[in-house]
Scaffold this motif. Structure first.
Motif, PDB file in Angstrom:
ATOM      1  N   PHE A  40      30.445  19.411   7.837  1.00  0.00           N
ATOM      2  CA  PHE A  40      30.186  20.286   6.703  1.00  0.00           C
ATOM      3  C   PHE A  40      29.080  21.271   7.068  1.00  0.00           C
ATOM      4  O   PHE A  40      28.048  20.884   7.604  1.00  0.00           O
ATOM      5  CB  PHE A  40      29.765  19.430   5.498  1.00  0.00           C
ATOM      6  CG  PHE A  40      29.931  20.100   4.176  1.00  0.00           C
ATOM      7  CD1 PHE A  40      31.096  19.951   3.459  1.00  0.00           C
ATOM      8  CD2 PHE A  40      28.919  20.879   3.654  1.00  0.00           C
ATOM      9  CE1 PHE A  40      31.261  20.563   2.225  1.00  0.00           C
ATOM     10  CE2 PHE A  40      29.062  21.490   2.423  1.00  0.00           C
ATOM     11  CZ  PHE A  40      30.235  21.336   1.708  1.00  0.00           C
ATOM     12  N   ASN A  41      29.297  22.549   6.777  1.00  0.00           N
ATOM     13  CA  ASN A  41      28.334  23.626   7.025  1.00  0.00           C
ATOM     14  C   ASN A  41      27.925  23.748   8.490  1.00  0.00           C
ATOM     15  O   ASN A  41      26.777  24.046   8.798  1.00  0.00           O
ATOM     16  CB  ASN A  41      27.112  23.502   6.115  1.00  0.00           C
ATOM     17  CG  ASN A  41      27.414  23.914   4.696  1.00  0.00           C
ATOM     18  OD1 ASN A  41      28.412  24.571   4.418  1.00  0.00           O
ATOM     19  ND2 ASN A  41      26.562  23.520   3.774  1.00  0.00           N
ATOM     20  N   ALA A 101      37.424  24.968   0.218  1.00  0.00           N
ATOM     21  CA  ALA A 101      36.072  25.503   0.311  1.00  0.00           C
ATOM     22  C   ALA A 101      36.189  27.009   0.525  1.00  0.00           C
ATOM     23  O   ALA A 101      37.151  27.483   1.132  1.00  0.00           O
ATOM     24  CB  ALA A 101      35.321  24.868   1.473  1.00  0.00           C
ATOM     25  N   ARG A 102      35.220  27.724   0.003  1.00  0.00           N
ATOM     26  CA  ARG A 102      35.142  29.169   0.233  1.00  0.00           C
ATOM     27  C   ARG A 102      33.703  29.474   0.598  1.00  0.00           C
ATOM     28  O   ARG A 102      32.778  28.844   0.102  1.00  0.00           O
ATOM     29  CB  ARG A 102      35.548  29.948  -1.011  1.00  0.00           C
ATOM     30  CG  ARG A 102      37.006  29.739  -1.393  1.00  0.00           C
ATOM     31  CD  ARG A 102      37.412  30.620  -2.548  1.00  0.00           C
ATOM     32  NE  ARG A 102      37.328  32.015  -2.217  1.00  0.00           N
ATOM     33  CZ  ARG A 102      38.342  32.750  -1.715  1.00  0.00           C
ATOM     34  NH1 ARG A 102      39.497  32.192  -1.506  1.00  0.00           N
ATOM     35  NH2 ARG A 102      38.176  34.020  -1.442  1.00  0.00           N
ATOM     36  N   LEU A 128      27.850  16.914  -2.773  1.00  0.00           N
ATOM     37  CA  LEU A 128      28.032  18.347  -2.522  1.00  0.00           C
ATOM     38  C   LEU A 128      26.830  19.161  -2.987  1.00  0.00           C
ATOM     39  O   LEU A 128      26.439  20.137  -2.344  1.00  0.00           O
ATOM     40  CB  LEU A 128      29.312  18.834  -3.192  1.00  0.00           C
ATOM     41  CG  LEU A 128      30.601  18.271  -2.590  1.00  0.00           C
ATOM     42  CD1 LEU A 128      31.780  18.506  -3.528  1.00  0.00           C
ATOM     43  CD2 LEU A 128      30.862  18.871  -1.217  1.00  0.00           C
ATOM     44  N   VAL A 171      25.932  23.386  -2.133  1.00  0.00           N
ATOM     45  CA  VAL A 171      27.105  24.129  -2.585  1.00  0.00           C
ATOM     46  C   VAL A 171      26.778  24.673  -3.974  1.00  0.00           C
ATOM     47  O   VAL A 171      26.381  23.922  -4.866  1.00  0.00           O
ATOM     48  CB  VAL A 171      28.363  23.229  -2.622  1.00  0.00           C
ATOM     49  CG1 VAL A 171      29.551  23.997  -3.163  1.00  0.00           C
ATOM     50  CG2 VAL A 171      28.664  22.669  -1.238  1.00  0.00           C
ATOM     51  N   PHE A 177      34.821  19.644   6.990  1.00  0.00           N
ATOM     52  CA  PHE A 177      35.625  20.855   6.894  1.00  0.00           C
ATOM     53  C   PHE A 177      36.849  20.728   7.783  1.00  0.00           C
ATOM     54  O   PHE A 177      36.779  20.168   8.882  1.00  0.00           O
ATOM     55  CB  PHE A 177      34.833  22.079   7.348  1.00  0.00           C
ATOM     56  CG  PHE A 177      33.800  22.565   6.376  1.00  0.00           C
ATOM     57  CD1 PHE A 177      33.850  22.256   5.031  1.00  0.00           C
ATOM     58  CD2 PHE A 177      32.769  23.361   6.822  1.00  0.00           C
ATOM     59  CE1 PHE A 177      32.902  22.727   4.148  1.00  0.00           C
ATOM     60  CE2 PHE A 177      31.808  23.844   5.950  1.00  0.00           C
ATOM     61  CZ  PHE A 177      31.880  23.528   4.614  1.00  0.00           C
ATOM     62  N   ALA A 232      29.819  26.721   3.045  1.00  0.00           N
ATOM     63  CA  ALA A 232      30.532  26.758   1.760  1.00  0.00           C
ATOM     64  C   ALA A 232      29.583  27.074   0.616  1.00  0.00           C
ATOM     65  O   ALA A 232      28.525  26.478   0.490  1.00  0.00           O
ATOM     66  CB  ALA A 232      31.208  25.428   1.512  1.00  0.00           C
ATOM     67  N   VAL A 250      33.322  24.798  -3.690  1.00  0.00           N
ATOM     68  CA  VAL A 250      34.226  23.707  -3.322  1.00  0.00           C
ATOM     69  C   VAL A 250      35.001  23.292  -4.568  1.00  0.00           C
ATOM     70  O   VAL A 250      34.423  23.141  -5.645  1.00  0.00           O
ATOM     71  CB  VAL A 250      33.470  22.491  -2.737  1.00  0.00           C
ATOM     72  CG1 VAL A 250      34.383  21.282  -2.600  1.00  0.00           C
ATOM     73  CG2 VAL A 250      32.860  22.844  -1.396  1.00  0.00           C
ATOM     74  N   VAL A 272      38.344  21.251   2.634  1.00  0.00           N
ATOM     75  CA  VAL A 272      37.275  20.265   2.711  1.00  0.00           C
ATOM     76  C   VAL A 272      37.906  18.928   2.351  1.00  0.00           C
ATOM     77  O   VAL A 272      38.754  18.853   1.458  1.00  0.00           O
ATOM     78  CB  VAL A 272      36.090  20.621   1.772  1.00  0.00           C
ATOM     79  CG1 VAL A 272      36.540  20.744   0.331  1.00  0.00           C
ATOM     80  CG2 VAL A 272      34.957  19.629   1.905  1.00  0.00           C
ATOM     81  N   ILE A 309      30.737  23.909  -7.739  1.00  0.00           N
ATOM     82  CA  ILE A 309      31.529  22.707  -7.460  1.00  0.00           C
ATOM     83  C   ILE A 309      32.440  22.463  -8.649  1.00  0.00           C
ATOM     84  O   ILE A 309      31.964  22.361  -9.786  1.00  0.00           O
ATOM     85  CB  ILE A 309      30.618  21.476  -7.251  1.00  0.00           C
ATOM     86  CG1 ILE A 309      29.597  21.747  -6.137  1.00  0.00           C
ATOM     87  CG2 ILE A 309      31.462  20.236  -6.967  1.00  0.00           C
ATOM     88  CD1 ILE A 309      28.436  20.768  -6.123  1.00  0.00           C
TER      89      ILE A 309
END
Length: 128
Positions: A115-116, A82-83, A15, A20, A104, A122, A125, A95, A23
């Protein structure tokens, strides 16, 4: 469906490489599935959720409900929240960990994606 195991340290490293910012991982070991095994579980977890209601049952509640269902029924701790930014603004979604890395899952639409990607990015996470 046989869970695979990843250490929190391994997940953190993956991550972190995906940029990210925050985490949080509560467990030392994360039990995860192949993407193929995740698909029916994610569908089941997101089916029959209450309708969207601002503040009362919104994006974070959708993500939390999916996490709780999967944790309770399957004892898997590799579905997290995830935000970050989404096409509609700041948002929360799920996630998951897979054999191909994190993916995601948007519980409000039932879509699984990279992811992304898809306009989602994100910055936070959490796996509990």
């Amino acid at each position: 469906m046989k869970p695979r195991i990843m250490t929190a340290e391994e997940a953190f490293s993956i991550l972190n490489k995906l940029h990210v910012k925050t985490i949080m991982i509560d467990d030392e070991l994360l039990y995860y599935l192949t993407e193929e095994d995740w698909l029916p579980i994610l569908k089941e977890a997101s089916d029959n959720l209450p309708p969207y209601q601002p503040d009362r049952f919104d994006c974070d509640n959708f993500a939390i409900a999916v996490i709780a269902h999967i944790s309770k029924k399957y004892q898997l701790n590799s579905c997290g929240m995830a935000r970050g930014e989404s096409p509609g603004g700041y948002h929360a979604w799920n996630v998951i960990l897979t054999e191909h890395g994190p993916k995601f899952f948007e519980p409000q639409t039932g879509k699984l994606f990279e992811f992304n990607e898809g306009g989602y990015s994100a910055d936070f996470v959490y796996f509990g």
